[in-house]
Write a protein that holds these residues in place. Structure first.
Motif, PDB file in Angstrom:
ATOM      1  N   ALA A 129      -6.921 -24.341 -36.056  1.00 13.57           N
ATOM      2  CA  ALA A 129      -7.464 -24.941 -37.272  1.00 13.57           C
ATOM      3  C   ALA A 129      -6.363 -25.315 -38.253  1.00 13.57           C
ATOM      4  O   ALA A 129      -6.423 -26.369 -38.906  1.00 13.57           O
ATOM      5  N   SER A 130      -5.345 -24.467 -38.362  1.00 15.97           N
ATOM      6  CA  SER A 130      -4.222 -24.775 -39.252  1.00 15.97           C
ATOM      7  C   SER A 130      -3.469 -26.011 -38.781  1.00 15.97           C
ATOM      8  O   SER A 130      -3.014 -26.831 -39.588  1.00 15.97           O
ATOM      9  N   GLY A 131      -3.341 -26.150 -37.466  1.00 18.56           N
ATOM     10  CA  GLY A 131      -2.684 -27.325 -36.909  1.00 18.56           C
ATOM     11  C   GLY A 131      -3.459 -28.600 -37.216  1.00 18.56           C
ATOM     12  O   GLY A 131      -2.878 -29.625 -37.597  1.00 18.56           O
ATOM     13  N   VAL A 132      -4.777 -28.542 -37.049  1.00 12.82           N
ATOM     14  CA  VAL A 132      -5.619 -29.712 -37.352  1.00 12.82           C
ATOM     15  C   VAL A 132      -5.537 -30.039 -38.842  1.00 12.82           C
ATOM     16  O   VAL A 132      -5.432 -31.212 -39.233  1.00 12.82           O
ATOM     17  N   LEU A 133      -5.568 -29.002 -39.688  1.00  9.30           N
ATOM     18  CA  LEU A 133      -5.474 -29.221 -41.137  1.00  9.30           C
ATOM     19  C   LEU A 133      -4.138 -29.859 -41.504  1.00  9.30           C
ATOM     20  O   LEU A 133      -4.091 -30.815 -42.304  1.00  9.30           O
ATOM     21  N   LEU A 134      -3.044 -29.347 -40.936  1.00  7.46           N
ATOM     22  CA  LEU A 134      -1.722 -29.907 -41.207  1.00  7.46           C
ATOM     23  C   LEU A 134      -1.655 -31.367 -40.767  1.00  7.46           C
ATOM     24  O   LEU A 134      -1.100 -32.224 -41.477  1.00  7.46           O
ATOM     25  N   THR A 135      -2.214 -31.667 -39.610  1.00  2.00           N
ATOM     26  CA  THR A 135      -2.251 -33.042 -39.112  1.00  2.00           C
ATOM     27  C   THR A 135      -2.993 -33.951 -40.090  1.00  2.00           C
ATOM     28  O   THR A 135      -2.531 -35.060 -40.407  1.00  2.00           O
ATOM     29  N   GLY A 136      -4.130 -33.485 -40.581  1.00  2.00           N
ATOM     30  CA  GLY A 136      -4.909 -34.278 -41.522  1.00  2.00           C
ATOM     31  C   GLY A 136      -4.168 -34.520 -42.826  1.00  2.00           C
ATOM     32  O   GLY A 136      -4.200 -35.637 -43.374  1.00  2.00           O
ATOM     33  N   ILE A 137      -3.500 -33.486 -43.326  1.00  2.00           N
ATOM     34  CA  ILE A 137      -2.749 -33.628 -44.581  1.00  2.00           C
ATOM     35  C   ILE A 137      -1.616 -34.631 -44.429  1.00  2.00           C
ATOM     36  O   ILE A 137      -1.413 -35.505 -45.280  1.00  2.00           O
ATOM     37  N   VAL A 138      -0.870 -34.535 -43.322  1.00  2.00           N
ATOM     38  CA  VAL A 138       0.234 -35.465 -43.085  1.00  2.00           C
ATOM     39  C   VAL A 138      -0.285 -36.899 -42.966  1.00  2.00           C
ATOM     40  O   VAL A 138       0.297 -37.836 -43.521  1.00  2.00           O
ATOM     41  N   ALA A 139      -1.397 -37.075 -42.243  1.00  2.27           N
ATOM     42  CA  ALA A 139      -1.973 -38.414 -42.085  1.00  2.27           C
ATOM     43  C   ALA A 139      -2.360 -39.007 -43.436  1.00  2.27           C
ATOM     44  O   ALA A 139      -2.072 -40.178 -43.723  1.00  2.27           O
TER      45      ALA A 139
END
Length: 249
Positions: free
Chosen positions: A41-51
């Protein structure tokens, strides 16, 4: 997929009485699975923030060739770098330290965010949000099924992994054929295949606990398990977005 063995039995030393798992085993399993989900979940969240940051800052345009609309040189690097990291983690996990795998995982999530920022140039924000929340709901249900089912999903997993290979071949062919019908079929099959892999990978990750609990390998298994589930989630999201997404203008 991570190159771990795929056992389906519970270690006897974690059992008490007539094959009943101890409370300590169950508590350890819950903690282990929670760690996997937290990483994922943290990885998906980080991906979304960067995008989102790439889009809001305009940096996403550096990934596109303004003359042709195709990926720029940097765009191609950002597109293929995550794949290189996945291969490095999958084939080098036995030799790498847990801390190295952690750094690669977070680096992978950042690069995926940069790569996925381009979807905001193609689809409306509403479509992206709808596809994301639909994927999240489906992922939660499928992962819960994989965690709780008593059915052995290993046979299904082999079939689904073969399906992924078939999908890749079909997508490459469709790059030349440019068939909208074939694209629709690929997207539908992609959603189904990665939905099945979500349940399969969850069961596989759960089954590994009995063999890595209390060992130095557990940290590595947690990270690789999170990577597998992350890939299932992102791929299911992208195929679903192609099915239900509305293009801009």
């Amino acid at each position: 997929m991570a190159n771990w063995s795929d056992p389906r039995t519970t270690a006897a030393n974690y059992a008490t009485g007539a094959g009943t798992r101890s409370d300590a085993y169950d508590a350890g399993l819950r903690s282990y699975m929670l760690s996997v989900y937290n990483y994922m979940a943290s990885g998906v969240l980080l991906t979304g923030i960067v995008a989102m940051l790439m889009v809001m800052s305009g940096a996403v345009m550096s990934l596109i060739n303004p003359m042709t609309g195709a990926p720029s040189g940097l765009g191609w690097i950002v597109t293929f770098a995550p794949l290189g990291i996945v291969f490095a983690m999958s084939f080098g996990q036995g030799r790498m330290q847990t801390s190295t795998l952690q750094l690669l995982f977070w680096g992978f999530a950042v690069l995926m965010g940069a790569s996925l920022s381009t979807i905001f140039l193609v689809y409306t924000g509403t479509s992206i949000a709808q596809a994301f929340f639909a994927t999240a709901a489906g992922f939660a249900g499928l992962s819960l099924y994989g965690y709780t089912t008593k059915k052995d999903l290993s046979g299904m997993g082999t079939f689904l992994i073969m399906g992924v290979v078939g999908l890749l071949v079909a997508m490459i062919l469709n790059m030349f054929i440019q068939s909208s019908t074939m694209g629709l079929v690929i997207s539908m099959l992609g959603v189904l295949i990665f939905a099945g892999l979500t349940a399969y990978d969850t069961q596989k990750i759960k089954s590994m606990y009995a063999h890595v609990a209390g060992t130095d390998m557990m940290g590595k298994v947690v990270i690789m398990g999170a990577l597998n589930l992350y890939l299932d989630f992102i791929n299911m999201f992208l195929f679903l977005l192609r099915l239900m997404g509305n293009n801009r203008g």
